[in-house]
Write an enzyme that holds these catalytic residues in place. Structure first.
Site, PDB file in Angstrom:
ATOM      1  N   ARG A   8       1.169  -1.390  -0.456  1.00 58.18           N
ATOM      2  CA  ARG A   8      -0.064   0.376  -0.014  1.00 58.18           C
ATOM      3  C   ARG A   8       0.993   1.370   0.231  1.00 58.18           C
ATOM      4  O   ARG A   8       0.590   2.126  -0.421  1.00 58.18           O
ATOM      5  CB  ARG A   8      -1.198   0.264   0.939  1.00 58.18           C
ATOM      6  CG  ARG A   8      -1.498   0.772   1.084  1.00 58.18           C
ATOM      7  CD  ARG A   8      -2.748   1.005   2.218  1.00 58.18           C
ATOM      8  NE  ARG A   8      -3.200  -0.223   3.009  1.00 58.18           N
ATOM      9  CZ  ARG A   8      -2.659   0.607   4.510  1.00 58.18           C
ATOM     10  NH1 ARG A   8      -2.249   1.347   4.883  1.00 58.18           N
ATOM     11  NH2 ARG A   8      -2.142  -0.322   5.259  1.00 58.18           N
TER      12      ARG A   8
ATOM     13  N   TYR B  51     -15.508  18.658 -15.943  1.00 58.88           N
ATOM     14  CA  TYR B  51     -15.598  16.914 -15.937  1.00 58.88           C
ATOM     15  C   TYR B  51     -16.743  16.912 -14.804  1.00 58.88           C
ATOM     16  O   TYR B  51     -16.635  17.324 -13.922  1.00 58.88           O
ATOM     17  CB  TYR B  51     -14.026  16.751 -15.492  1.00 58.88           C
ATOM     18  CG  TYR B  51     -14.107  14.834 -15.482  1.00 58.88           C
ATOM     19  CD1 TYR B  51     -15.340  13.999 -17.094  1.00 58.88           C
ATOM     20  CD2 TYR B  51     -14.187  14.179 -13.935  1.00 58.88           C
ATOM     21  CE1 TYR B  51     -14.991  13.104 -16.566  1.00 58.88           C
ATOM     22  CE2 TYR B  51     -14.745  12.940 -13.716  1.00 58.88           C
ATOM     23  CZ  TYR B  51     -14.520  12.264 -15.229  1.00 58.88           C
ATOM     24  OH  TYR B  51     -15.002  10.643 -16.087  1.00 58.88           O
TER      25      TYR B  51
ATOM     26  N   ASP C   6      -6.258  19.988 -14.225  1.00 59.41           N
ATOM     27  CA  ASP C   6      -6.506  19.067 -14.434  1.00 59.41           C
ATOM     28  C   ASP C   6      -6.077  18.634 -16.530  1.00 59.41           C
ATOM     29  O   ASP C   6      -6.507  19.518 -16.980  1.00 59.41           O
ATOM     30  CB  ASP C   6      -8.479  18.320 -14.668  1.00 59.41           C
ATOM     31  CG  ASP C   6      -8.191  16.735 -14.393  1.00 59.41           C
ATOM     32  OD1 ASP C   6      -7.548  16.519 -15.979  1.00 59.41           O
ATOM     33  OD2 ASP C   6      -9.408  16.232 -14.639  1.00 59.41           O
TER      34      ASP C   6
ATOM     35  N   LYS D 131      -7.155   7.471 -19.793  1.00 58.36           N
ATOM     36  CA  LYS D 131      -7.138   8.512 -20.958  1.00 58.36           C
ATOM     37  C   LYS D 131      -6.049   8.422 -21.867  1.00 58.36           C
ATOM     38  O   LYS D 131      -5.591   7.056 -22.190  1.00 58.36           O
ATOM     39  CB  LYS D 131      -7.826   9.501 -20.894  1.00 58.36           C
ATOM     40  CG  LYS D 131      -9.146  10.192 -19.735  1.00 58.36           C
ATOM     41  CD  LYS D 131     -10.431   9.658 -19.923  1.00 58.36           C
ATOM     42  CE  LYS D 131     -11.205   9.084 -18.894  1.00 58.36           C
ATOM     43  NZ  LYS D 131     -11.853  10.440 -18.376  1.00 58.36           N
TER      44      LYS D 131
HETATM   45  C1  LIG Z   1     -12.010  11.043 -16.795  1.00 56.65           C
HETATM   46  C2  LIG Z   1     -11.412  12.438 -16.624  1.00 56.65           C
HETATM   47  C3  LIG Z   1     -11.352  12.215 -15.025  1.00 56.65           C
HETATM   48  C4  LIG Z   1     -11.778  11.443 -14.332  1.00 56.65           C
HETATM   49  O1  LIG Z   1     -10.275   9.721 -14.525  1.00 56.65           O
HETATM   50  P1  LIG Z   1     -11.153   8.439 -14.100  1.00 56.65           P
HETATM   51  O2  LIG Z   1     -10.184   7.976 -13.577  1.00 56.65           O
HETATM   52  O3  LIG Z   1     -12.206   7.983 -15.292  1.00 56.65           O
HETATM   53  O4  LIG Z   1     -11.141   8.722 -12.538  1.00 56.65           O
HETATM   54  C5  LIG Z   1     -11.314  13.488 -14.547  1.00 56.65           C
HETATM   55  N1  LIG Z   1     -10.665  14.179 -15.285  1.00 56.65           N
HETATM   56  C6  LIG Z   1     -10.859  14.262 -16.668  1.00 56.65           C
HETATM   57  C7  LIG Z   1     -11.278  15.371 -17.367  1.00 56.65           C
HETATM   58  C8  LIG Z   1     -11.061  13.473 -17.560  1.00 56.65           C
HETATM   59  O5  LIG Z   1     -11.677  13.486 -18.207  1.00 56.65           O
END
Ligand SMILES: *Cc1c(COP(=O)(O)O)cnc(C)c1O
Length: 381
Positions: free
Chosen positions: A51, A103, A174, A199
């Protein structure tokens, strides 16, 4: 010709090599999958329990740190786990400014934290610099997206980051949609960058993972302490897959961006299309801003509003053959989705708007598929 080597390697090289040292014992070029929960005490690397740390995490963290030009990174179980860990930095009852048009998951998370009385949350349109300047007074945290998902608005990053710092707020960006290949927010002053590794970084729609990258190690240590204490850790196999995917980020994303730029232009001229949002188009309201803060491309998402509203948009998505109607984005395969199908996104997206995530297929095949599906689903006059 160059007399001296550059101080920085290009991202395409970093993506392939950072954290990629051959295994010292076997010489294996591919990173070993270290599937263990515990380690023999006294080992030279200092690992103790799963962990807390793992050599494969470290490789992915080194890679993301170098790509984002940060000081360190922490991989976590998902993109949302990273944003929740950053939210946890906000003191009890503190104020947060987050994107009103960002998001979905981020908006849902902050709404829940507000409803629970944990913090005050102001949702603002982050491309509106004056609105951010006002909202950020007295805030502990400003959350931004380099390019908002799904509407593809672009905030003036240097201006809003400066305003937040002047007000004493931390800034989290982000960078999932833009990727470090086009913007490195830490170099623009941001304190923390988060990624949904699910992504573009992973890139093959085969895993869910997240990462936080920091400029200041002390701040990162607080995130790592949260990861350790709350236990939402990334599994070994996902880490290994993400690392393998990340090696080809530059070639994948280069192709995806080229496809998006071409398709955005073709869609903009199509009679069945009401509007196209793509930061690379001259018609995009923040095109100049995007051009000044992004390099090497404008990303690989396109927001398209088709004629005929929700019903037509759904029929269009279902009629495509190559483009898969699916949520998420950033995979090698092209996908599309009517975003207003989610109530939280219906607040910010027109009913007939689809988000296109461009893959790495041949651009003419992608176009033919879109054009055919648009023709087949043309509403009766
Ligand atoms: C998909 C996404 C997230 C969340 O990510 P997960 O891996 O699905 O938890 C956060 N920010 C953006 C811009 C995203 O496209």
């Amino acid at each position: 010709m160059r007399d001296h080597p550059r101080s920085h390697r290009a991202a395409a090289t970093t993506a392939v090599h950072a954290g990629g040292q051959p295994d010292p014992v076997t010489g294996s070029l591919a990173p070993p999958l270290v599937a263990t929960s515990t380690y023999r005490q006294g080992n030279p690397a200092g690992f103790e329990y799963g962990r807390e740390g793992n050599p494969v995490w470290e490789r992915l963290e080194v890679l993301l740190t170098e790509l984002e030009e940060g000081s360190g990174a922490a991989v976590m179980a998902s993109g949302m786990a990273t944003i929740a860990a950053v939210a946890d930095l906000v003191p009890e009852g503190g104020r947060v400014v987050a994107p009103a048009n960002g998001y979905t998951g981020t908006r849902v998370l902050f709404r829940r934290l507000q409803q629970a009385g944990r913090m005050h949350v102001d949702l603002v349109y982050i491309e509106d610099t004056e609105a951010v300047r006002t909202a950020v007074q007295g805030a502990a945290l400003l959350c931004l997206e380099t390019v908002t998902n799904p509407m593809l608005s672009v905030p003036d990053l240097p201006a809003v980051i400066e305003a937040a710092h002047a007000a004493g707020a931390l800034v989290m960006v982000d960078n999932t949609v833009a990727t470090p290949l086009t913007v490195r927010p830490l170099t623009l002053g941001a304190d923390l960058v988060v990624h949904s590794v699910s992504k573009y970084v992973g890139g093959h729609s085969d895993l869910v993972a997240g990462a936080v990258i920091a400029r200041d190690i002390a701040l990162l240590d607080r995130i790592r302490a949260t990861r350790h204490a709350s236990g939402g850790i990334l599994g070994q196999l996902e880490t290994w897959l993400a690392l393998r995917g990340a090696r080809t980020l530059a070639v994948r994303f280069g192709r995806q961006q080229a496809n998006a730029a071409e398709l955005a232009q073709r869609l903009e001229g199509h009679p069945e299309v009401i509007s196209v949002s793509y930061p690379g188009l001259a018609s995009h309201p923040h095109h100049q801003r995007a051009a000044s803060q992004m390099s090497g491309g404008f990303g690989a998402l396109i927001a398209v509003e088709v004629r005929g509203g929700a019903e037509r948009a759904e029929a269009f998505a279902a009629a495509t053959q190559l483009w898969q109607p699916a949520t998420s984005l950033g995979g090698v395969e092209s996908t599309l989705e009517r975003r207003a199908r989610y109530p939280v996104d219906a607040e910010v997206c027109p009913p007939g708007m689809l988000r296109l995530s461009c893959g790495i297929e041949d651009v003419d095949d992608l176009w033919d598929d879109l054009a055919t599906a648009l023709a087949e689903t043309r509403p009766a006059e």
